[in-house]
Scaffold this motif. Structure first.
Motif, PDB file in Angstrom:
ATOM      1  N   TRP A   9       0.840  -1.192   0.000  1.00 25.72           N
ATOM      2  CA  TRP A   9       0.000   0.000   0.000  1.00 25.72           C
ATOM      3  C   TRP A   9       0.877   1.243   0.000  1.00 25.72           C
ATOM      4  O   TRP A   9       2.034   1.209   0.408  1.00 25.72           O
ATOM      5  CB  TRP A   9      -0.931  -0.014   1.198  1.00 25.72           C
ATOM      6  N   LYS A  56      -2.610   5.230   4.460  1.00 20.09           N
ATOM      7  CA  LYS A  56      -2.214   4.402   3.322  1.00 20.09           C
ATOM      8  C   LYS A  56      -3.430   3.752   2.683  1.00 20.09           C
ATOM      9  O   LYS A  56      -4.385   3.390   3.368  1.00 20.09           O
ATOM     10  CB  LYS A  56      -1.237   3.312   3.769  1.00 20.09           C
ATOM     11  N   PRO A  58      -4.568   1.060  -0.976  1.00 18.56           N
ATOM     12  CA  PRO A  58      -4.001   0.175  -2.002  1.00 18.56           C
ATOM     13  C   PRO A  58      -3.466   1.004  -3.173  1.00 18.56           C
ATOM     14  O   PRO A  58      -4.060   2.023  -3.544  1.00 18.56           O
ATOM     15  CB  PRO A  58      -5.199  -0.671  -2.444  1.00 18.56           C
ATOM     16  N   GLN A  59      -2.351   0.570  -3.729  1.00 19.58           N
ATOM     17  CA  GLN A  59      -1.692   1.319  -4.795  1.00 19.58           C
ATOM     18  C   GLN A  59      -2.648   1.631  -5.948  1.00 19.58           C
ATOM     19  O   GLN A  59      -2.629   2.735  -6.481  1.00 19.58           O
ATOM     20  CB  GLN A  59      -0.484   0.538  -5.300  1.00 19.58           C
TER      21      GLN A  59
END
Length: 79
Positions: A9, A56, A58-59
């Motif tokens: 993340w 943070k 998830p990408q």
């Protein structure tokens, strides 16, 4: 709540307080973006330990989270 691949993340916001991070977390979760808060130590000039809270996501959701964060200051809609 458990998330998979959390080590991948990315940070989208650095909050100065836990309360500030909670506001951001709530706003992103309301938009169906999973969020975790990561507390990191920051060394102050006085050589004391302080904490900041890193938000943070998830990408693959980072761009959407950034759009939401830029659209409203601290997740509070402007009137």
């Amino acid at each position: 709540m458990t998330y998979q691949d959390i080590e991948n993340w990315v940070s989208v916001f650095e909050a100065a307080t836990v309360d500030e991070a909670g506001i951001i977390k709530g706003m992103l979760e309301a938009s169906k973006i999973p969020v975790v808060l990561d507390r990191e130590t920051v060394n102050s000039p006085a050589d004391l330990s302080e904490y900041e809270v890193v938000v943070k996501v998830p990408q693959e959701m980072a761009a959407r989270a950034a759009q939401l964060l830029q659209a409203t200051p601290y997740g509070v809609p402007e009137e």
